[in-house]
Design an enzyme around this catalytic site. Structure first.
Site, short mmCIF file in Angstrom:
data_model
loop_
_atom_site.label_atom_id
_atom_site.label_comp_id
_atom_site.label_asym_id
_atom_site.label_seq_id
_atom_site.Cartn_x
_atom_site.Cartn_y
_atom_site.Cartn_z
N SER A 217 0.85 -1.18 0.00
CA SER A 217 0.00 0.00 0.00
C SER A 217 0.89 1.24 0.00
O SER A 217 1.74 1.38 -0.88
CB SER A 217 -0.95 -0.07 1.20
OG SER A 217 -2.11 0.65 0.91
N LYS A 221 4.29 1.90 -2.34
CA LYS A 221 4.77 3.06 -3.12
C LYS A 221 6.23 3.31 -2.73
O LYS A 221 7.08 3.58 -3.58
CB LYS A 221 3.94 4.32 -2.81
CG LYS A 221 2.42 4.18 -2.94
CD LYS A 221 1.73 5.52 -2.64
CE LYS A 221 0.32 5.41 -2.06
NZ LYS A 221 -0.68 4.70 -2.82
N GLN A 263 -7.82 7.03 -6.81
CA GLN A 263 -6.98 8.07 -6.21
C GLN A 263 -6.16 8.75 -7.31
O GLN A 263 -5.52 8.09 -8.13
CB GLN A 263 -6.04 7.45 -5.18
CG GLN A 263 -5.20 8.49 -4.46
CD GLN A 263 -4.58 7.94 -3.20
OE1 GLN A 263 -4.15 6.78 -3.17
NE2 GLN A 263 -4.53 8.75 -2.16
N GLU A 271 -3.80 14.14 1.03
CA GLU A 271 -3.95 13.10 2.05
C GLU A 271 -2.71 12.93 2.92
O GLU A 271 -2.81 12.67 4.11
CB GLU A 271 -4.27 11.75 1.38
CG GLU A 271 -4.43 10.63 2.40
CD GLU A 271 -4.77 9.28 1.79
OE1 GLU A 271 -5.38 9.24 0.71
OE2 GLU A 271 -4.43 8.27 2.43
N TRP A 315 -9.99 2.18 -5.75
CA TRP A 315 -9.19 3.35 -5.36
C TRP A 315 -7.71 3.21 -5.79
O TRP A 315 -7.04 4.19 -6.07
CB TRP A 315 -9.30 3.49 -3.83
CG TRP A 315 -8.67 4.69 -3.23
CD1 TRP A 315 -7.65 4.72 -2.32
CD2 TRP A 315 -9.04 6.07 -3.43
NE1 TRP A 315 -7.37 6.01 -1.95
CE2 TRP A 315 -8.21 6.86 -2.61
CE3 TRP A 315 -10.01 6.70 -4.24
CZ2 TRP A 315 -8.29 8.24 -2.58
CZ3 TRP A 315 -10.09 8.08 -4.20
CH2 TRP A 315 -9.24 8.84 -3.38
N HIS A 351 -6.99 -6.27 1.49
CA HIS A 351 -5.88 -5.37 1.18
C HIS A 351 -4.63 -5.80 1.97
O HIS A 351 -4.69 -6.00 3.19
CB HIS A 351 -6.30 -3.95 1.59
CG HIS A 351 -5.34 -2.87 1.20
ND1 HIS A 351 -4.74 -2.82 -0.04
CD2 HIS A 351 -4.89 -1.79 1.88
CE1 HIS A 351 -3.96 -1.73 -0.09
NE2 HIS A 351 -4.04 -1.10 1.06
C1 MCU Z 1 -2.71 2.20 -1.47
O1 MCU Z 1 -2.07 3.09 -0.57
C2 MCU Z 1 -2.79 3.95 0.26
C3 MCU Z 1 -3.65 4.90 -0.52
O2 MCU Z 1 -2.83 5.66 -1.38
C4 MCU Z 1 -4.38 5.82 0.43
O3 MCU Z 1 -5.26 6.67 -0.26
C5 MCU Z 1 -5.15 5.06 1.46
O4 MCU Z 1 -5.62 5.94 2.39
O5 MCU Z 1 -4.29 4.18 2.12
C6 MCU Z 1 -3.63 3.23 1.32
C7 MCU Z 1 -2.80 2.46 2.29
O6 MCU Z 1 -1.66 2.77 2.53
O7 MCU Z 1 -3.44 1.52 3.00
C8 MCU Z 1 -2.77 0.87 4.02
#
Ligand code: MCU
Length: 402
Positions: A217, A221, A263, A271, A315, A351
């Site tokens: 997530s 990145k 997103q 964010e 998303w 996730h």
């Molecule tokens: C997928 O990564 C992020 C996403 O970019 C955000 O918008 C969301 O709030 O959180 C995701 C994440 O890191 O989940 C653990």
């Protein structure tokens, strides 16, 4: 042989690496000891009876501690020492398995982390390792024979929300108004871990030329950017990185203009602090950017890159990551390195919960790029969705042979 393990005391505060652990080796040059079939001489000069090689008669009551398995009585302390050794051997043989004798052990203690390396036959095997973003365990199953290094990336650059800007050890060093966003600050931290591994190779037993990086997530990145900016990383494994990782800004916009809810650049900079403040100037006009995230993958090329995505969360941009990485793949193609590129989009799981359907792909990439099994087949580009998306229309350029 046994692998290193680590005890992680209280709060690591001064190290980048909070814990280091490596799994049991899958193979070893030293033969494992076979179950003990005889026990040592008794202290009193007597000779311990041999442990019978087969089981005796069944006993429905509790076995007699004071009779050897072969029937001889225990009549003194020397006999009892023999009997204890026999009982241990029987437990090992029939219930618990062999407990290896003490191997070669080395240890170092630094910054409240105690690192222990155990090896058999006096031989040390340099291990590959995967640096995991987050001080919890990796959310991919790290194959055996590969160490896991836990990287407390939030300690280097905070990522609570927009108020985290300029907070963390990176900014203590370079100043809170440094242009680096958290993703870049973390990549810097990964580079420092590799520097440290190069300096402590003999102690850690980790091979700094066989390093992977992973995270899920937001940390996916991060893993992607680390792989892009740090050429010493041999295998980059971003998991569900979505927008800002494997997704392209232009494709996210295209998806949103077609009724999806993905997103995008404008949203992401509000964010959190993953990107540089400089990026704010372009988020409303991403077509101006002289790159998109397929070129983030181009910085990794031709090194190993296996991207895991989850289409169940719109998303993250299931079309955006598919199209973006489809474009990235062309760069690997140009370099004659398609085998080193993997994109796999598999749904039906939470996730950051790794689906078994990706196991063989992950294992193959680790086998080839970290464990050195060059014959392994790796390259993959797949989705389990019916996306009906035309990658070619987004790539109006020819792919040379480089
Ligand atoms: C997928 O990564 C992020 C996403 O970019 C955000 O918008 C969301 O709030 O959180 C995701 C994440 O890191 O989940 C653990």
């Amino acid at each position: 042989g046994a692998g290193p393990t680590t005890a992680a005391p209280a709060q690591p505060t001064t190290t980048l690496i909070s814990t280091t652990k490596a799994p049991t080796y899958s193979s070893s040059t030293a033969a494992a000891p076979s179950p003990t079939t005889s026990v040592p001489s008794a202290g009193g000069g007597g000779v311990c009876p041999n442990v019978p090689t087969s089981l005796g008669a069944s006993v429905s009551t509790l076995p007699d501690p004071f009779t050897f398995a072969g029937g001889q009585k225990v009549i003194n302390r020397a006999d009892w020492t023999c009997r204890q050794a026999e009982i241990k051997a029987l437990f090992e043989k029939y219930e618990l398995g062999t407990l290896p004798a003490k191997p070669t052990v080395s240890a170092s203690y630094s910054g409240s982390t105690l690192s222990i390396t155990a090896s058999t036959g006096g031989k040390l095997w340099p291990l590959p390792a995967i640096i995991n973003y987050g001080s919890y365990g990796a959310s991919i199953p790290v194959p055996s024979g590969v160490a896991t290094i836990l990287f407390n990336n939030d300690d280097i650059a905070a990522q609570q929300d927009g108020s985290s800007r300029g907070k963390g050890k990176f900014y203590d060093l370079y100043g809170s108004s440094h242009s680096a966003g958290a993703l870049t600050a973390w990549a810097w931290g990964v580079s420092r871990i590799i520097d440290a591994l190069e300096l402590t190779k003999s102690q850690t037993n980790i091979d700094p030329t066989r390093i992977g990086v992973t995270g899920c997530s937001r940390n996916g990145k991060g893993a992607f950017v680390a792989g892009a900016f740090e050429p010493r990383i041999a295998l980059t494994l971003p998991q569900e990185s979505g927008a800002g990782g494997a997704g392209c800004w232009r494709l996210a916009n295209w998806q949103n203009s077609n009724g999806y809810n993905v997103q995008d650049a404008k949203e992401i900079v509000g964010e959190n602090v993953w990107f540089s403040p400089n990026f704010n100037s372009y988020v409303n006009n991403v077509n101006q950017l002289p790159f998109d995230h397929h070129l983030l993958a181009s910085l990794v090329a031709p090194r190993g890159l296996y991207i895991m995505e989850n289409p169940d969360f719109e998303w993250l941009g299931k079309i955006s990551t598919y199209g973006c990485m489809g474009a990235a793949r062309k760069n690997y193609q140009a370099l004659g390195a398609l085998e080193a590129f993997g994109y796999s989009q598999v749904g039906g799981h939470n996730h950051c919960s790794f689906p078994g359907a990706q196991s063989s792909e992950l294992n193959a990439f680790v086998s080839k790029y970290l464990l050195g099994n060059s014959g392994t087949t790796t390259g993959v580009f797949r989705t389990d969705q019916n996306l009906n998306f035309n990658i070619e229309s987004w790539c109006p350029w020819t792919v040379p042979s480089l």
